[in-house]
Design a protein around this motif. Structure first.
Motif, PDB file in Angstrom:
ATOM      1  N   MET A   1       0.850  -1.192   0.000  1.00 56.05           N
ATOM      2  CA  MET A   1       0.000   0.000   0.000  1.00 56.05           C
ATOM      3  C   MET A   1       0.885   1.242   0.000  1.00 56.05           C
ATOM      4  N   LYS A   2       1.051   1.787  -1.194  1.00 54.27           N
ATOM      5  CA  LYS A   2       1.978   2.898  -1.366  1.00 54.27           C
ATOM      6  C   LYS A   2       1.302   4.093  -2.035  1.00 54.27           C
ATOM      7  N   VAL A   3       1.715   5.287  -1.586  1.00 52.02           N
ATOM      8  CA  VAL A   3       1.245   6.532  -2.189  1.00 52.02           C
ATOM      9  C   VAL A   3       2.464   7.286  -2.699  1.00 52.02           C
ATOM     10  N   PHE A   4       2.421   7.671  -3.989  1.00 52.82           N
ATOM     11  CA  PHE A   4       3.527   8.402  -4.593  1.00 52.82           C
ATOM     12  C   PHE A   4       3.087   9.836  -4.892  1.00 52.82           C
ATOM     13  N   LEU A   5       3.918  10.779  -4.507  1.00 52.77           N
ATOM     14  CA  LEU A   5       3.597  12.183  -4.702  1.00 52.77           C
ATOM     15  C   LEU A   5       4.081  12.676  -6.061  1.00 52.77           C
ATOM     16  N   LYS A   6       3.487  13.756  -6.519  1.00 50.51           N
ATOM     17  CA  LYS A   6       3.889  14.378  -7.772  1.00 50.51           C
ATOM     18  C   LYS A   6       5.247  15.067  -7.599  1.00 50.51           C
ATOM     19  N   LYS A   7       5.869  15.367  -8.706  1.00 53.85           N
ATOM     20  CA  LYS A   7       7.193  15.978  -8.669  1.00 53.85           C
ATOM     21  C   LYS A   7       7.130  17.439  -8.236  1.00 53.85           C
ATOM     22  N   ASN A   8       6.292  18.201  -8.878  1.00 53.15           N
ATOM     23  CA  ASN A   8       6.252  19.643  -8.642  1.00 53.15           C
ATOM     24  C   ASN A   8       5.196  20.018  -7.599  1.00 53.15           C
ATOM     25  N   ILE A   9       5.479  19.690  -6.343  1.00 60.09           N
ATOM     26  CA  ILE A   9       4.577  20.071  -5.264  1.00 60.09           C
ATOM     27  C   ILE A   9       5.302  21.048  -4.352  1.00 60.09           C
ATOM     28  N   LYS A  10       4.526  21.772  -3.574  1.00 60.06           N
ATOM     29  CA  LYS A  10       5.102  22.750  -2.668  1.00 60.06           C
ATOM     30  C   LYS A  10       5.935  22.039  -1.596  1.00 60.06           C
ATOM     31  N   PRO A  11       6.948  22.717  -1.034  1.00 63.04           N
ATOM     32  CA  PRO A  11       7.806  22.086  -0.019  1.00 63.04           C
ATOM     33  C   PRO A  11       7.128  21.919   1.342  1.00 63.04           C
ATOM     34  N   ARG A  12       5.845  22.241   1.416  1.00 60.17           N
ATOM     35  CA  ARG A  12       5.105  22.186   2.679  1.00 60.17           C
ATOM     36  C   ARG A  12       5.241  20.825   3.361  1.00 60.17           C
ATOM     37  N   ILE A  13       5.054  19.746   2.606  1.00 58.76           N
ATOM     38  CA  ILE A  13       5.099  18.392   3.177  1.00 58.76           C
ATOM     39  C   ILE A  13       6.517  18.068   3.650  1.00 58.76           C
ATOM     40  N   LYS A  14       7.493  18.387   2.824  1.00 64.98           N
ATOM     41  CA  LYS A  14       8.892  18.142   3.180  1.00 64.98           C
ATOM     42  C   LYS A  14       9.270  18.892   4.449  1.00 64.98           C
ATOM     43  N   ASN A  15       8.675  20.069   4.632  1.00 66.58           N
ATOM     44  CA  ASN A  15       9.039  20.935   5.761  1.00 66.58           C
ATOM     45  C   ASN A  15       8.235  20.664   7.029  1.00 66.58           C
ATOM     46  N   GLY A  16       7.480  19.563   7.057  1.00 65.39           N
ATOM     47  CA  GLY A  16       6.865  19.145   8.312  1.00 65.39           C
ATOM     48  C   GLY A  16       5.359  19.122   8.387  1.00 65.39           C
ATOM     49  N   HIS A  17       4.671  19.618   7.341  1.00 62.72           N
ATOM     50  CA  HIS A  17       3.207  19.609   7.411  1.00 62.72           C
ATOM     51  C   HIS A  17       2.680  18.194   7.147  1.00 62.72           C
ATOM     52  N   PRO A  18       1.705  17.722   7.941  1.00 64.54           N
ATOM     53  CA  PRO A  18       1.250  16.331   7.820  1.00 64.54           C
ATOM     54  C   PRO A  18       0.161  16.080   6.775  1.00 64.54           C
ATOM     55  N   TRP A  19      -0.381  17.128   6.173  1.00 66.05           N
ATOM     56  CA  TRP A  19      -1.492  16.938   5.243  1.00 66.05           C
ATOM     57  C   TRP A  19      -1.003  16.783   3.809  1.00 66.05           C
ATOM     58  N   ILE A  20      -1.556  15.787   3.125  1.00 65.79           N
ATOM     59  CA  ILE A  20      -1.291  15.580   1.709  1.00 65.79           C
ATOM     60  C   ILE A  20      -2.624  15.635   0.969  1.00 65.79           C
ATOM     61  N   TYR A  21      -2.770  16.617   0.081  1.00 61.21           N
ATOM     62  CA  TYR A  21      -4.027  16.818  -0.635  1.00 61.21           C
ATOM     63  C   TYR A  21      -4.113  15.921  -1.870  1.00 61.21           C
ATOM     64  N   ASP A  22      -5.343  15.764  -2.366  1.00 69.38           N
ATOM     65  CA  ASP A  22      -5.588  14.890  -3.511  1.00 69.38           C
ATOM     66  C   ASP A  22      -4.785  15.302  -4.746  1.00 69.38           C
ATOM     67  N   ASN A  23      -4.625  16.615  -4.958  1.00 64.66           N
ATOM     68  CA  ASN A  23      -3.917  17.083  -6.153  1.00 64.66           C
ATOM     69  C   ASN A  23      -2.392  17.020  -6.019  1.00 64.66           C
ATOM     70  N   GLU A  24      -1.913  16.488  -4.902  1.00 68.06           N
ATOM     71  CA  GLU A  24      -0.470  16.329  -4.703  1.00 68.06           C
ATOM     72  C   GLU A  24      -0.022  14.883  -4.910  1.00 68.06           C
ATOM     73  N   ILE A  25      -0.978  14.020  -5.205  1.00 67.29           N
ATOM     74  CA  ILE A  25      -0.689  12.594  -5.344  1.00 67.29           C
ATOM     75  C   ILE A  25      -0.630  12.190  -6.820  1.00 67.29           C
ATOM     76  N   GLU A  26       0.444  11.509  -7.183  1.00 70.24           N
ATOM     77  CA  GLU A  26       0.611  11.005  -8.553  1.00 70.24           C
ATOM     78  C   GLU A  26      -0.150   9.705  -8.749  1.00 70.24           C
ATOM     79  N   LYS A  27       0.042   8.758  -7.811  1.00 69.99           N
ATOM     80  CA  LYS A  27      -0.655   7.472  -7.918  1.00 69.99           C
ATOM     81  C   LYS A  27      -0.686   6.765  -6.573  1.00 69.99           C
ATOM     82  N   ILE A  28      -1.630   5.832  -6.469  1.00 73.34           N
ATOM     83  CA  ILE A  28      -1.761   4.990  -5.278  1.00 73.34           C
ATOM     84  C   ILE A  28      -1.662   3.541  -5.731  1.00 73.34           C
ATOM     85  N   GLU A  29      -0.724   2.809  -5.173  1.00 71.48           N
ATOM     86  CA  GLU A  29      -0.528   1.409  -5.525  1.00 71.48           C
ATOM     87  C   GLU A  29      -1.214   0.503  -4.506  1.00 71.48           C
TER      88      GLU A  29
END
Length: 388
Positions: free
Chosen positions: A1-29
């Protein structure tokens, strides 16, 4: 069960924010059931963390950890113990867990002496509820745990609202003390039954209330009013639209043996407007309304509401009177709130002098990387007429 993020997303997630929005996800395996734990990777297949997924929510994933660790009972208990250690308090009544601020998104835990009230807002956290209950029982050995999960977000998450004892039993009105004052948390009332975030601000307001004629707008069960009376206020009028809240406020007043108060069941906006037509004036007015907006789309109307209610309060204050004004609307920043107060002073021909600037207490921690954890604004203002 894996979730892969898109390439060009804001650094918000990398910088500690826990929310990942639908438009930031490339695919779900994988065939992932909503509420299940998933592993999250960036576009380069680098591990980001673990969280729970819900395809019914715009916030697809809420991260629980940045480590590759098991999400089990031991994990939950360690998170709660870390939150308790973070608070470093000997108080018997406090907020134990503050959702994202304590790395447990979707969970609120308030402790009222020997009883605990929990509020679960997401499907992923709902599935972890057995671990939550077991951990709280082991840590606190409470007489009872009441679940008060009634947020509208539960409907969006595919959950029903819950309001019941989930462990042990307890009274409908849970007794507790803060600042040496007796209170009651209403299991049938708002949120977890009592608002603990304003307890220190209310205590500070009390210092300005001795021998004063006071008004508590949006009083709920009377937190500000009781603190003002405890400090020696001559009289306090409590205004709230909820008849039940005022009935419980009355019980709290009786518990503390206060007599010099009046309860009025009314809309605060309308009440202040009608008072403006009379000659009645106050030394101290508290304005602590509920959130005026749940999303940024309603911010403008919220700002208009704050300006109106503060303007009406200012008109009813004696020269040099005290206005205690609050905003718990997260989408309204402190500077925006200040700007509405300034606009109200301009329209009323007065100036506002800051005597105290408050916010959230230690048990409602603010994570600077997660701006949604910062919501409460509080000001004690001396309102003075401009003399020409």
């Amino acid at each position: 069960m894996k979730v892969f993020l898109k390439k060009n997303i804001k650094p918000r997630i990398k910088n500690g924010h826990p929310w990942i929005y639908d438009n930031e996800i490339e695919k779900i395996e994988g065939n992932v059931e909503n509420g299940s734990i998933v592993n999250v990777f960036n576009h380069e297949k680098y591990f980001i963390g673990k969280g729970y997924l819900n395809t019914n929510s715009k916030i697809r994933v809420r991260l629980l950890t940045r480590k590759n660790e098991s999400i089990n009972k031991d994990f939950i208990k360690k998170r709660i113990l870390a939150a308790i250690k973070r608070r470093n308090t000997s108080e018997k009544t406090f907020r134990v867990v503050f959702s994202e601020a304590d790395n447990l998104p979707g969970l609120i835990v308030d402790k009222f002496e020997s009883y605990i009230v929990i509020d679960i807002t997401t499907l992923g956290m709902e599935k972890l509820k057995p671990y939550i209950l077991e951990s709280l029982i082991e840590i606190f050995n409470p007489l009872g745990i009441y679940e008060k999960s009634e947020s509208s977000s539960r409907i969006k998450e595919g959950l029903e609202k819950i309001s019941e004892w989930v462990y042990g039993r307890g009274p409908e009105l849970i007794p507790f003390q803060i600042n040496d004052i007796k209170f009651l948390a209403d299991t049938k009332g708002q949120k977890t039954g009592a608002f603990l975030d304003q307890r220190y601000n209310a205590m500070i307001l009390g210092n300005f209330s001795k021998n004063k004629i006071c008004l508590d707008c949006f009083s709920y069960t009377g937190n500000f009013a009781v603190h003002m009376l405890r400090a020696g206020a001559k009289n306090v009028i409590l205004i709230d639209y909820s008849k039940r809240a005022l009935e419980i406020a009355d019980e709290i007043m009786k518990l503390n043996k206060f007599e010099n108060y009046e309860l009025i069941n009314a809309n605060a906006f309308d009440f202040l407007k009608n008072l403006d037509k009379s000659s009645k004036m106050f030394d101290v007015i508290s304005v602590d309304p509920p959130s005026f907006a749940k999303s940024a789309s309603n911010k403008l109307s919220a700002l208009k509401g704050y300006k109106e209610i503060n303007l009406r309060a200012m008109r009813l204050l004696k020269d040099g009177g005290i206005l205690a004004t609050s905003s718990c609307t997260q989408v309204v920043s402190e500077q925006e709130f200040i700007s509405t107060i300034i606009a109200a002073t301009n329209d009323s021909g007065k100036i506002a002098r800051t005597l105290y600037r408050g916010g959230q207490p230690f048990d409602h921690p603010i994570v600077l990387n997660i701006f949604e954890t910062n919501y409460l604004k509080f000001f004690l203002l001396e309102i003075e007429k401009i003399r020409y």
